[in-house]
Design an enzyme around this catalytic site. Structure first.
Site, PDB file in Angstrom:
ATOM      1  N   HIS A   1       0.101  -2.019   0.986  1.00  0.00           N
ATOM      2  CA  HIS A   1       0.023  -0.755   1.709  1.00  0.00           C
ATOM      3  C   HIS A   1      -1.072  -0.817   2.769  1.00  0.00           C
ATOM      4  CE1 HIS A   1       2.154   0.775  -1.967  1.00  0.00           C
ATOM      5  NE2 HIS A   1       2.863   1.328  -1.009  1.00  0.00           N
TER       6      HIS A   1
ATOM      7  N   HIS B   1       2.436  -3.032   6.941  1.00  0.00           N
ATOM      8  CA  HIS B   1       3.563  -2.331   6.305  1.00  0.00           C
ATOM      9  C   HIS B   1       3.971  -1.124   7.146  1.00  0.00           C
ATOM     10  CE1 HIS B   1       6.006  -0.087   3.487  1.00  0.00           C
ATOM     11  NE2 HIS B   1       5.124   0.897   3.459  1.00  0.00           N
TER      12      HIS B   1
ATOM     13  N   HIS C   1       3.029   7.272   7.452  1.00  0.00           N
ATOM     14  CA  HIS C   1       3.578   7.698   6.158  1.00  0.00           C
ATOM     15  C   HIS C   1       2.743   7.229   4.969  1.00  0.00           C
ATOM     16  CE1 HIS C   1       5.075   3.588   5.831  1.00  0.00           C
ATOM     17  NE2 HIS C   1       5.384   3.844   4.570  1.00  0.00           N
ATOM     18  N   ASP C   2       1.946   6.184   5.121  1.00  0.00           N
ATOM     19  CA  ASP C   2       1.089   5.691   4.035  1.00  0.00           C
ATOM     20  C   ASP C   2      -0.384   5.724   4.433  1.00  0.00           C
ATOM     21  OD1 ASP C   2       2.659   5.209   1.812  1.00  0.00           O
ATOM     22  OD2 ASP C   2       3.290   3.229   2.488  1.00  0.00           O
TER      23      ASP C   2
ATOM     24  N   ASP D   1      11.223   2.895   4.516  1.00  0.00           N
ATOM     25  CA  ASP D   1      10.085   2.671   3.627  1.00  0.00           C
ATOM     26  C   ASP D   1      10.370   1.600   2.585  1.00  0.00           C
ATOM     27  OD1 ASP D   1       7.566   3.058   2.525  1.00  0.00           O
ATOM     28  OD2 ASP D   1       8.206   4.724   1.266  1.00  0.00           O
TER      29      ASP D   1
END
Length: 528
Positions: free
Chosen positions: A236, A240, A276-277, A386
């Protein structure tokens, strides 16, 4: 002053502003043009309401400000900033974790946990109270960004070797190819793949000009986004995020989406993929809950990390003022929709989204002229992006599989060290990369991408399913090779125990998507 159009011009202007404290004159904004694009989905629009009118309707008593975040007590975003960004203020609002003599690990800030366990630096300080930790926050205290402090984290792009930047540009010409090698691209951009890729895509779609985004603010936003990904996470991290953004771009180009999405949809989709992360700690939600982390308390053990990713992204948008020239209501709507997209990546809600998607396809009632239906398809596209690693060519998919499994195992090592129950799939003693990947493809990836292929039956969809089938077979072959090499004569009872252990592993993967609160499965964002 002319608006910079290249990376080097952006950096030059940024350096000029920092060195001379130059205050630029705001560029006139055609709000009518922006409002027209923002309201193509026929939602109520209050763009005619001025900022002054908005403030008069919602009076605030601003005590002080940090960047674009107000510090008045009724501002929930400011409260979030205070809790996460300032240790002293955070203790005043009641989120300083209590120490428990029987469980000293419960109050450990896991940003320093790796250090204490020997995973990182072993340096110590004689004055612990003077140490300032990130506290899982995009707001790195008062001067959070190295960019603002004038201390570059990495070599700026414009002074990289010309051969490398030339190769990166050549790769960007093929950014829509499914076999795009994000690892190579990250090396060619000196670790700046997320900044370079997202900036290129926004500019390629013409969104910078259409939404009249300030180039300096945009560049600063992307730099801060990349900085807030933890580079020491095996999986993560910013690479990514860049990979998910590239996959999202491939999906946005699919005919069903390309002919229906508005420019606002595309802008939100790309920003959601890039963020998103954001600020992912490298551990999953159950770990935060069982260690009584304050984020678990803040979000009441529900979509803890997804909520944090969303709020972190909103904080950076406000800190940089990227959307500050838009009407207030439009900016707030974009923030809410960004959150809806990011929250959809919670793998514990996988069955909920998949069942809804399947019902729409069975009833053939998806209407992409409807704003809510378009938004739902964007959510599904982001979910696919994802966890698309099993659908990549073997050379790329295998690397992602090894990285995500190593991140799982690192969490398991921490849990063993502190006598915690080891989370499913996190015990390197009983799990293997191949077993985890085969289970993930069987129970998570294949059902999702099969439905996506029903929705968008294109060459790309068939390519993804083909790669996944080959990758699953490859992992199965590797598993058989390892088994045959390590096989020794064993009793029937041992064979039964091995079969039971395999069944338990499959059960762990299957139940991880059926209503649990964690992303305990590989390839996607385990609490992404």
């Amino acid at each position: 002053m002319s608006v910079p159009t290249t990376v080097s011009q952006v950096i030059s202007r940024k350096e000029l502003e920092r060195s001379s404290l130059l205050i630029t004159t705001p560029v006139p904004v055609n709000t009518a043009k922006i409002g027209q694009w923002l309201t193509m989905d026929n939602r109520p629009h209050v763009g005619n309401c001025s900022w002054k009118d908005t403030l008069s309707m919602h009076p605030v008593n601003v005590l002080k400000r940090r960047g674009a975040i107000s510090y008045d007590s009724s501002d929930q975003t400011a409260l979030y900033i205070r809790m996460l960004g300032d240790v002293r203020v955070r203790s005043q609002v009641g989120f300083e974790p209590e120490r428990r003599s029987s469980h000293p690990y419960l109050c450990i800030d896991f940003r320093t946990l790796h250090t204490r366990l020997g995973y990182g630096s072993t340096s110590t300080s004689s004055a612990p109270e003077r140490r300032v930790h990130r506290l899982l926050s995009f707001q790195r205290y008062l001067h959070s960004s190295r960019l603002l402090r004038g201390v570059p984290q990495q070599i700026p792009l414009h002074i990289l070797d010309e051969d490398y930047t030339g190769q990166a540009r050549c790769m960007l010409e093929k950014v829509g190819n499914w076999n795009f090698d994000i690892f190579l691209f990250d090396r060619l951009t000196n670790g700046n793949s997320l900044i370079t890729l997202t900036f290129h895509l926004l500019n390629q779609y013409g969104l910078v000009e259409l939404f009249q985004l300030d180039m300096v603010k945009l560049w600063r936003f992307l730099v801060m986004v990349q900085e807030d990904y933890h580079s020491d996470n095996p999986y993560h991290n910013a690479v990514h995020a860049a990979d998910v953004t590239q996959a999202m771009y491939c999906y946005l180009r699919e005919p069903m989406l390309a002919k229906s999405l508005t420019s606002c949809d595309i802008l939100l989709g790309l920003i959601a993929a890039a963020t998103h992360d954001l600020d992912h700690p490298g551990v999953n939600q159950p770990f935060l809950i069982k260690t009584d982390h304050y984020l678990a308390t803040l979000y009441r053990n529900t979509s803890v990390l997804e909520n944090h990713h969303w709020k972190s992204a909103v904080g950076l948008l406000r800190e940089t003022g990227l959307f500050s020239h838009l009407p207030a209501e439009d900016s707030l709507n974009m923030e809410r929709e960004l959150g809806s997209l990011i929250l959809a990546t919670d793998i514990s809600r996988q069955n909920e989204y998949l069942s809804r998607f399947r019902r729409h396809l069975d009833q053939d009632n998806l209407c992409l002229s409807n704003a809510s239906h378009r938004h739902f398809i964007l959510q599904m596209a982001l979910k696919c992006a994802d966890i698309c690693n099993p659908c990549r060519p073997w050379e790329l998919s295998k690397q992602w599989s090894e990285k995500v499994t190593e991140e799982f195992f690192q969490q398991g090592d921490i849990e063993k060290k502190h006598k915690l129950e080891v989370s499913p799939l996190c015990d390197r003693g009983i799990n293997t990369v191949g077993n985890i990947q085969i289970g993930f493809m069987t129970y998570v990836a294949e059902p999702l991408f099969a439905e996506w292929a029903r929705f968008s039956d294109t060459r790309l969809s068939q390519t993804m399913l083909g790669h996944m089938g080959l990758n699953k077979a490859s992992w199965g072959g590797l598993q058989q090779e390892q088994t045959s090499e390590e096989a020794e004569p064993s009793a029937a009872g041992t064979d039964t125990e091995d079969a039971d252990a395999a069944t338990r592993r499959d059960s762990n993967i299957a139940t991880a998507t059926g209503g649990t609160s964690s992303k305990e499965i590989p390839q996607g964002s385990r609490e992404s």
